[in-house]
Scaffold this motif. Sequence first.
Motif, PDB file in Angstrom:
ATOM      1  N   THR A  58      -8.344 107.979  40.305  1.00 23.99           N
ATOM      2  CA  THR A  58      -7.504 106.949  40.190  1.00 23.99           C
ATOM      3  C   THR A  58      -6.107 107.869  39.664  1.00 23.99           C
ATOM      4  O   THR A  58      -5.108 107.117  40.170  1.00 23.99           O
ATOM      5  N   ARG A  59      -6.215 108.569  39.029  1.00 24.03           N
ATOM      6  CA  ARG A  59      -4.758 109.058  38.345  1.00 24.03           C
ATOM      7  C   ARG A  59      -3.989 109.716  39.765  1.00 24.03           C
ATOM      8  O   ARG A  59      -2.767 109.673  39.802  1.00 24.03           O
ATOM      9  N   LYS A  60      -4.820 110.632  40.408  1.00 23.35           N
ATOM     10  CA  LYS A  60      -4.375 111.221  41.650  1.00 23.35           C
ATOM     11  C   LYS A  60      -3.661 110.066  42.510  1.00 23.35           C
ATOM     12  O   LYS A  60      -2.563 110.546  43.185  1.00 23.35           O
ATOM     13  N   GLN A  61      -4.353 109.065  42.671  1.00 26.59           N
ATOM     14  CA  GLN A  61      -4.003 108.156  43.639  1.00 26.59           C
ATOM     15  C   GLN A  61      -2.747 107.406  43.232  1.00 26.59           C
ATOM     16  O   GLN A  61      -1.753 106.926  43.891  1.00 26.59           O
ATOM     17  N   GLU A  62      -2.673 107.098  41.882  1.00 25.33           N
ATOM     18  CA  GLU A  62      -1.494 106.419  41.206  1.00 25.33           C
ATOM     19  C   GLU A  62      -0.237 107.224  41.457  1.00 25.33           C
ATOM     20  O   GLU A  62       0.875 106.649  41.820  1.00 25.33           O
ATOM     21  N   ALA A  63      -0.499 108.671  41.136  1.00 27.85           N
ATOM     22  CA  ALA A  63       0.715 109.641  41.306  1.00 27.85           C
ATOM     23  C   ALA A  63       1.092 109.985  42.716  1.00 27.85           C
ATOM     24  O   ALA A  63       2.357 109.731  43.026  1.00 27.85           O
ATOM     25  N   ALA A  64       0.037 109.826  43.709  1.00 21.04           N
ATOM     26  CA  ALA A  64       0.426 109.625  45.082  1.00 21.04           C
ATOM     27  C   ALA A  64       1.145 108.290  45.684  1.00 21.04           C
ATOM     28  O   ALA A  64       2.473 108.569  46.230  1.00 21.04           O
ATOM     29  N   GLU A  65       0.841 107.417  44.925  1.00 23.56           N
ATOM     30  CA  GLU A  65       1.622 105.992  45.165  1.00 23.56           C
ATOM     31  C   GLU A  65       2.966 106.002  44.631  1.00 23.56           C
ATOM     32  O   GLU A  65       3.942 105.500  45.393  1.00 23.56           O
ATOM     33  N   LYS A  66       3.000 106.833  43.543  1.00 20.54           N
ATOM     34  CA  LYS A  66       4.380 106.677  42.775  1.00 20.54           C
ATOM     35  C   LYS A  66       5.686 107.483  43.449  1.00 20.54           C
ATOM     36  O   LYS A  66       6.576 107.471  43.580  1.00 20.54           O
ATOM     37  N   ASP A  67       4.941 108.900  43.987  1.00 16.41           N
ATOM     38  CA  ASP A  67       5.691 109.810  44.747  1.00 16.41           C
ATOM     39  C   ASP A  67       6.103 109.000  46.084  1.00 16.41           C
ATOM     40  O   ASP A  67       7.163 109.235  46.653  1.00 16.41           O
ATOM     41  N   ALA A  68       5.318 108.056  47.007  1.00 13.84           N
ATOM     42  CA  ALA A  68       5.521 107.593  48.020  1.00 13.84           C
ATOM     43  C   ALA A  68       6.379 106.559  47.930  1.00 13.84           C
ATOM     44  O   ALA A  68       7.356 106.510  48.631  1.00 13.84           O
ATOM     45  N   GLY A  69       6.617 105.884  46.788  1.00 15.00           N
ATOM     46  CA  GLY A  69       7.567 104.924  46.349  1.00 15.00           C
ATOM     47  C   GLY A  69       9.051 105.399  46.202  1.00 15.00           C
ATOM     48  O   GLY A  69      10.055 104.926  46.362  1.00 15.00           O
ATOM     49  N   LYS A  70       9.329 106.787  45.826  1.00 18.76           N
ATOM     50  CA  LYS A  70      10.461 107.498  45.740  1.00 18.76           C
ATOM     51  C   LYS A  70      10.954 108.002  46.933  1.00 18.76           C
ATOM     52  O   LYS A  70      12.199 108.254  47.169  1.00 18.76           O
ATOM     53  N   ARG A  71       9.954 108.481  47.821  1.00 17.96           N
ATOM     54  CA  ARG A  71      10.605 109.202  48.923  1.00 17.96           C
ATOM     55  C   ARG A  71      11.392 108.362  49.918  1.00 17.96           C
ATOM     56  O   ARG A  71      12.468 108.856  50.445  1.00 17.96           O
ATOM     57  N   PRO A  72      11.347 106.973  50.044  1.00 12.10           N
ATOM     58  CA  PRO A  72      12.139 106.388  50.878  1.00 12.10           C
ATOM     59  C   PRO A  72      13.692 106.294  50.315  1.00 12.10           C
ATOM     60  O   PRO A  72      14.647 106.634  51.224  1.00 12.10           O
ATOM     61  N   GLU A  73      13.883 106.347  48.941  1.00 12.47           N
ATOM     62  CA  GLU A  73      15.139 106.387  48.329  1.00 12.47           C
ATOM     63  C   GLU A  73      15.697 107.692  48.659  1.00 12.47           C
ATOM     64  O   GLU A  73      16.911 107.892  48.970  1.00 12.47           O
ATOM     65  N   THR A  74      14.972 108.787  48.562  1.00  8.07           N
ATOM     66  CA  THR A  74      15.452 110.165  48.816  1.00  8.07           C
ATOM     67  C   THR A  74      15.944 110.506  50.144  1.00  8.07           C
ATOM     68  O   THR A  74      16.920 110.830  50.718  1.00  8.07           O
ATOM     69  N   GLY A  75      15.034 109.846  50.949  1.00  9.70           N
ATOM     70  CA  GLY A  75      15.508 109.870  52.485  1.00  9.70           C
ATOM     71  C   GLY A  75      16.533 109.103  52.899  1.00  9.70           C
ATOM     72  O   GLY A  75      17.499 109.568  53.739  1.00  9.70           O
ATOM     73  N   GLU A  76      17.058 108.089  52.350  1.00  7.10           N
ATOM     74  CA  GLU A  76      18.004 107.124  52.367  1.00  7.10           C
ATOM     75  C   GLU A  76      19.292 108.090  52.142  1.00  7.10           C
ATOM     76  O   GLU A  76      20.642 108.134  52.505  1.00  7.10           O
ATOM     77  N   GLN A  77      19.103 108.599  50.839  1.00  5.02           N
ATOM     78  CA  GLN A  77      20.278 109.505  50.373  1.00  5.02           C
ATOM     79  C   GLN A  77      20.718 110.722  51.151  1.00  5.02           C
ATOM     80  O   GLN A  77      21.703 111.055  51.656  1.00  5.02           O
ATOM     81  N   THR A  78      19.457 111.329  51.560  1.00  4.83           N
ATOM     82  CA  THR A  78      19.684 112.581  52.700  1.00  4.83           C
ATOM     83  C   THR A  78      20.331 112.197  53.910  1.00  4.83           C
ATOM     84  O   THR A  78      21.330 112.719  54.429  1.00  4.83           O
ATOM     85  N   ASP A  79      20.014 110.847  54.338  1.00  9.15           N
ATOM     86  CA  ASP A  79      20.732 110.487  55.616  1.00  9.15           C
ATOM     87  C   ASP A  79      21.931 110.108  55.474  1.00  9.15           C
ATOM     88  O   ASP A  79      22.893 110.498  56.423  1.00  9.15           O
ATOM     89  N   SER A  80      22.439 109.257  54.320  1.00  9.29           N
ATOM     90  CA  SER A  80      23.813 109.173  54.134  1.00  9.29           C
ATOM     91  C   SER A  80      24.629 110.312  54.063  1.00  9.29           C
ATOM     92  O   SER A  80      25.672 110.600  54.386  1.00  9.29           O
ATOM     93  N   SER A  81      24.110 111.585  53.373  1.00  9.31           N
ATOM     94  CA  SER A  81      24.975 112.557  53.168  1.00  9.31           C
ATOM     95  C   SER A  81      25.198 113.155  54.472  1.00  9.31           C
ATOM     96  O   SER A  81      26.055 113.870  54.599  1.00  9.31           O
ATOM     97  N   GLU A  82      24.086 113.283  55.285  1.00  3.67           N
ATOM     98  CA  GLU A  82      24.220 113.945  56.562  1.00  3.67           C
ATOM     99  C   GLU A  82      25.273 113.048  57.401  1.00  3.67           C
ATOM    100  O   GLU A  82      26.341 113.810  58.180  1.00  3.67           O
ATOM    101  N   ASN A  83      25.172 111.630  57.206  1.00  6.77           N
ATOM    102  CA  ASN A  83      26.407 111.006  58.040  1.00  6.77           C
ATOM    103  C   ASN A  83      27.725 111.112  57.552  1.00  6.77           C
ATOM    104  O   ASN A  83      28.787 111.219  58.372  1.00  6.77           O
ATOM    105  N   VAL A  84      27.660 111.421  56.231  1.00  3.36           N
ATOM    106  CA  VAL A  84      29.251 111.709  55.798  1.00  3.36           C
ATOM    107  C   VAL A  84      29.861 113.046  56.227  1.00  3.36           C
ATOM    108  O   VAL A  84      30.787 113.146  56.793  1.00  3.36           O
ATOM    109  N   GLY A  85      28.715 114.053  56.195  1.00  2.00           N
ATOM    110  CA  GLY A  85      28.999 115.352  56.913  1.00  2.00           C
ATOM    111  C   GLY A  85      29.419 115.099  58.254  1.00  2.00           C
ATOM    112  O   GLY A  85      30.325 115.963  58.762  1.00  2.00           O
ATOM    113  N   ALA A  86      28.843 114.463  59.144  1.00  2.00           N
ATOM    114  CA  ALA A  86      29.105 114.243  60.496  1.00  2.00           C
ATOM    115  C   ALA A  86      30.390 113.619  60.687  1.00  2.00           C
ATOM    116  O   ALA A  86      31.301 114.016  61.487  1.00  2.00           O
ATOM    117  N   GLU A  87      30.670 112.731  59.708  1.00  2.00           N
ATOM    118  CA  GLU A  87      32.161 111.979  60.116  1.00  2.00           C
ATOM    119  C   GLU A  87      33.161 113.139  59.732  1.00  2.00           C
ATOM    120  O   GLU A  87      34.188 112.976  60.341  1.00  2.00           O
TER     121      GLU A  87
END
Length: 340
Positions: A310-339
């Motif tokens: 259960t602890r491992k599952q909760e940790a995995a779900e917590k990490d999965a919840g953070k990944r989209p935010e990180t992904g969005e930040q990476t994409d925007s920084s790449e877009n800025v670099g492209a511009e």
Amino acid sequence: MDVSWTLWTLTILGLVALISVDFFIGRKPHDVSTKEAGIWTIVWITLAALFGLGLLVFGESQASGEFFAGFITEKSLSVDNLFVFVLIMAKFSVPSHLQQRVLLVGVLIALVLRAIFIAAGAAVIANFSWVFYIFGAFLIYTAWKLIQEARADEEEDDFEENRLLKSIEHRFGVADKYHGTKLFIRNNGKRIMTPLMVVMLAIGTTDVLFALDSIPAIFGLTQDPYIVFTANAFALMGLRQLYFLIGGLLKKLVHLSYGLSVILGFIGVKLVLHALHESGVHVPEISIPFSLTVICGVLVITTITSLIATRKQEAAEKDAGKRPETGEQTDSSENVGAEK
């Protein structure tokens, strides 16, 4: 263990007294706190332990060992029952302050029905020793079925009423809302049941299905009707408090089904070996101390592995919840670099 009618009478009167005290304490509908549930859970377990020690002092060491093995087995199987109780409470939308009353009466109904099952089982065993083969095979089949259900990882989202309950509702009729602690009311001159009565019957009659595996299981540990009955009684009477104490932890016991399947399978094999021994076949029999060790060991391991998973599952779900935010930040920084 040779039990006189006097001891039977005193035991039943003592259990009735304990149930009366429990009913008196919980007579006023209220929300049961974790502290209250914890205190009374300890009280019931302590009473069961004192009863087992009493058997050791005034009875026989074997009787005491059989009681503790039976009590722990029934208690662990009753925890599985709580999953269904949660579904029943949700289906009928039982108000939180009425749930303790529902469980109290529902468990009382279950205790009476189990007493009938135990009496019938003891009579059959006394006259037909071959029934141990049936009990053993049934427990092994139940253990395999539990494993299959656990591997399928399918959760029931609803509770389905049994035919008996449906027929009772059709016969008496059911009110459209709760009326406090009333079980029956008058509606247009007709006496009908309240939803509270229906839920109590649902809890009590549903337990009969669980008795189909728990009664053969405890008969695999002892054939003494007195030990079987008292172990069931003490396991059931503390079930109400256990419901409120670990209700939030039930979902964390993800490996409980695996543990129960091992216990039921183990007792099933023990029953088959006992049946072969009774038939004159020279096979080793499993002792009560060994059975108690296996049961306790399986429950401890199951609990530990469940909490880790259960602890491992909760940790995995917590990490999965953070990944989209990180992904969005990476994409925007790449877009800025492209511009740029």
